[in-house]
Write a protein that holds these residues in place. Structure first.
Motif, PDB file in Angstrom:
ATOM      1  N   UNK A   7       0.816  -1.212   0.000  1.00 56.67           N
ATOM      2  CA  UNK A   7       0.000   0.000   0.000  1.00 56.67           C
ATOM      3  C   UNK A   7       0.850   1.263   0.000  1.00 56.67           C
ATOM      4  N   UNK A   8       2.142   1.131   0.258  1.00 58.48           N
ATOM      5  CA  UNK A   8       3.046   2.292   0.248  1.00 58.48           C
ATOM      6  C   UNK A   8       3.584   2.468  -1.163  1.00 58.48           C
ATOM      7  N   UNK A   9       3.071   3.451  -1.876  1.00 53.10           N
ATOM      8  CA  UNK A   9       3.435   3.675  -3.279  1.00 53.10           C
ATOM      9  C   UNK A   9       4.369   4.872  -3.356  1.00 53.10           C
ATOM     10  N   UNK A  10       5.544   4.672  -3.948  1.00 51.43           N
ATOM     11  CA  UNK A  10       6.528   5.740  -4.101  1.00 51.43           C
ATOM     12  C   UNK A  10       6.414   6.445  -5.456  1.00 51.43           C
ATOM     13  N   UNK A  11       6.027   5.713  -6.486  1.00 51.76           N
ATOM     14  CA  UNK A  11       5.911   6.295  -7.824  1.00 51.76           C
ATOM     15  C   UNK A  11       4.880   5.511  -8.611  1.00 51.76           C
ATOM     16  N   UNK A  12       4.063   6.222  -9.405  1.00 56.34           N
ATOM     17  CA  UNK A  12       3.030   5.564 -10.196  1.00 56.34           C
ATOM     18  C   UNK A  12       2.810   6.322 -11.488  1.00 56.34           C
ATOM     19  N   UNK A  13       2.707   5.570 -12.564  1.00 57.70           N
ATOM     20  CA  UNK A  13       2.393   6.134 -13.867  1.00 57.70           C
ATOM     21  C   UNK A  13       1.379   5.221 -14.522  1.00 57.70           C
ATOM     22  N   UNK A  14       0.101   5.591 -14.399  1.00 56.59           N
ATOM     23  CA  UNK A  14      -0.962   4.753 -14.923  1.00 56.59           C
ATOM     24  C   UNK A  14      -1.039   3.435 -14.180  1.00 56.59           C
ATOM     25  N   UNK A  15      -0.936   2.352 -14.926  1.00 53.72           N
ATOM     26  CA  UNK A  15      -1.012   1.026 -14.320  1.00 53.72           C
ATOM     27  C   UNK A  15       0.280   0.643 -13.596  1.00 53.72           C
ATOM     28  N   UNK A  16       1.401   1.203 -14.038  1.00 51.42           N
ATOM     29  CA  UNK A  16       2.702   0.856 -13.477  1.00 51.42           C
ATOM     30  C   UNK A  16       2.962   1.681 -12.217  1.00 51.42           C
ATOM     31  N   UNK A  17       3.461   1.003 -11.195  1.00 52.21           N
ATOM     32  CA  UNK A  17       3.782   1.684  -9.948  1.00 52.21           C
ATOM     33  C   UNK A  17       4.908   0.960  -9.229  1.00 52.21           C
ATOM     34  N   UNK A  18       5.620   1.729  -8.426  1.00 51.04           N
ATOM     35  CA  UNK A  18       6.683   1.176  -7.593  1.00 51.04           C
ATOM     36  C   UNK A  18       6.271   1.373  -6.145  1.00 51.04           C
ATOM     37  N   UNK A  19       5.964   0.270  -5.486  1.00 49.17           N
ATOM     38  CA  UNK A  19       5.582   0.349  -4.083  1.00 49.17           C
ATOM     39  C   UNK A  19       6.756  -0.079  -3.210  1.00 49.17           C
ATOM     40  N   UNK A  20       6.517  -0.109  -1.903  1.00 49.20           N
ATOM     41  CA  UNK A  20       7.591  -0.439  -0.968  1.00 49.20           C
ATOM     42  C   UNK A  20       8.072  -1.871  -1.150  1.00 49.20           C
ATOM     43  N   UNK A  21       7.167  -2.777  -1.509  1.00 48.40           N
ATOM     44  CA  UNK A  21       7.562  -4.174  -1.709  1.00 48.40           C
ATOM     45  C   UNK A  21       8.591  -4.299  -2.822  1.00 48.40           C
ATOM     46  N   UNK A  22       8.302  -3.668  -3.972  1.00 48.51           N
ATOM     47  CA  UNK A  22       9.223  -3.738  -5.109  1.00 48.51           C
ATOM     48  C   UNK A  22      10.523  -3.014  -4.795  1.00 48.51           C
ATOM     49  N   UNK A  23      10.420  -1.817  -4.217  1.00 48.77           N
ATOM     50  CA  UNK A  23      11.607  -1.002  -3.959  1.00 48.77           C
ATOM     51  C   UNK A  23      12.565  -1.699  -2.995  1.00 48.77           C
ATOM     52  N   UNK A  24      12.044  -2.198  -1.881  1.00 49.70           N
ATOM     53  CA  UNK A  24      12.924  -2.803  -0.887  1.00 49.70           C
ATOM     54  C   UNK A  24      13.375  -4.205  -1.295  1.00 49.70           C
ATOM     55  N   UNK A  25      12.606  -4.897  -2.137  1.00 47.78           N
ATOM     56  CA  UNK A  25      13.078  -6.184  -2.652  1.00 47.78           C
ATOM     57  C   UNK A  25      14.304  -5.987  -3.528  1.00 47.78           C
ATOM     58  N   UNK A  26      14.251  -5.016  -4.439  1.00 42.93           N
ATOM     59  CA  UNK A  26      15.399  -4.743  -5.294  1.00 42.93           C
ATOM     60  C   UNK A  26      16.555  -4.173  -4.486  1.00 42.93           C
ATOM     61  N   UNK A  27      16.250  -3.393  -3.452  1.00 48.87           N
ATOM     62  CA  UNK A  27      17.311  -2.854  -2.596  1.00 48.87           C
ATOM     63  C   UNK A  27      18.030  -3.992  -1.861  1.00 48.87           C
ATOM     64  N   UNK A  28      17.285  -4.985  -1.399  1.00 46.14           N
ATOM     65  CA  UNK A  28      17.899  -6.132  -0.728  1.00 46.14           C
ATOM     66  C   UNK A  28      18.745  -6.946  -1.699  1.00 46.14           C
ATOM     67  N   UNK A  29      18.238  -7.155  -2.917  1.00 45.29           N
ATOM     68  CA  UNK A  29      19.020  -7.902  -3.906  1.00 45.29           C
ATOM     69  C   UNK A  29      20.312  -7.165  -4.254  1.00 45.29           C
ATOM     70  N   UNK A  30      20.229  -5.831  -4.376  1.00 51.14           N
ATOM     71  CA  UNK A  30      21.427  -5.036  -4.658  1.00 51.14           C
ATOM     72  C   UNK A  30      22.404  -5.109  -3.486  1.00 51.14           C
ATOM     73  N   UNK A  31      21.878  -5.057  -2.268  1.00 50.74           N
ATOM     74  CA  UNK A  31      22.728  -5.135  -1.085  1.00 50.74           C
ATOM     75  C   UNK A  31      23.450  -6.480  -1.008  1.00 50.74           C
TER      76      UNK A  31
END
Length: 235
Positions: A7-31
């Motif tokens: 439910x925590x959305x950082x960026x959205x463009x129409x149907x596409x959005x980046x929420x906290x789940x996506x952001x922190x999942x990629x951050x963990x993979x990068x880490x």
């Protein structure tokens, strides 16, 4: 307090959005990727080794020992998958001490994706170990009547993996959030420490279950030896 990081959305463009789940999942993979590169860039085979290398060898040796004890004899073959799975879950839980961090494992979409990787990995390892024919025959063991039940078992245990991890991770975050609103800060700190311990246990259980499923899929079934006929007394 959020029921899910979705439910925590950082960026959205129409149907596409980046929420906290996506952001922190990629951050963990990068880490994890950067951490593995930094730790393994100066590995030494001499007796004099860095503390990071000793720490890394302790973790790798411990994971290999657990894999072997479960019944997977060639631990190196499964270390990449099971080790990465375990380290991702552990890191996702430990990072909860960072302010503003939203654990992606508190989202059902993340836990379902993790369970789906196990669902795909089990037949892949099973086929590579037994061959396509022998692996498919295992679904009809001991009789073809068991085929639908074995298929249902594959799907249900994948669902159980996802729901179990999601429920435990989300419940801990919700309890801490509720305590923060109704009690002073001391008690929630204790609950946060207990939550970290619970998360480590859940990461261990999830990885062990994945290893058990792979061990069952890669178990080779040796044909029973035929009884030798008695040649009778020799005159």
């Amino acid at each position: 307090m959020h029921l899910s990081p979705d439910v925590v959305v950082y960026w959205q463009l129409g149907f596409f959005k980046i929420n906290a789940t996506i952001a922190f999942t990629w951050a963990l993979m990068l880490l994890l990727t950067l951490g593995s590169v930094l730790i393994t860039r100066n590995l030494s085979t001499d007796l004099k080794r860095s503390r990071w290398q000793n720490f890394l060898e302790i973790i790798v040796t411990g994971i290999e020992q657990q894999i072997t004890e479960i019944g997977l004899h060639n631990a190196n073959k499964y270390l990449g998958f099971l080790g990465t799975l375990f380290l991702f879950l552990v890191t996702a839980n430990i990072c909860t001490i960072i302010p503003g961090y939203e654990p992606p494992t508190a989202s059902l979409s993340t836990t379902a994706a993790l369970a789906l990787t196990v669902f795909i990995a089990v037949p892949m390892f099973g086929i590579s170990e037994q061959g396509m024919g022998n692996y498919l025959k295992s679904y009809m063991d001991p009789t073809f009547i068991m085929l639908p039940f074995n298929i249902i078992s594959e799907v249900s245990r994948t669902l159980a993996l996802a729901v179990r991890l999601f429920g435990n991770m989300m419940s801990g975050a919700m309890i801490i959030g509720i305590l923060l609103t109704i009690t002073p800060f001391i008690f929630p700190i204790i609950m946060t420490a207990l939550g970290l311990l619970t998360g480590l246990v859940q990461a261990y259980i999830f990885t062990i279950l994945a290893a058990v499923y792979i061990a069952a899929a890669t178990r080779t079934r040796k044909p029973k030896p035929k009884p030798q006929s008695d040649p009778g007394p020799v005159h």
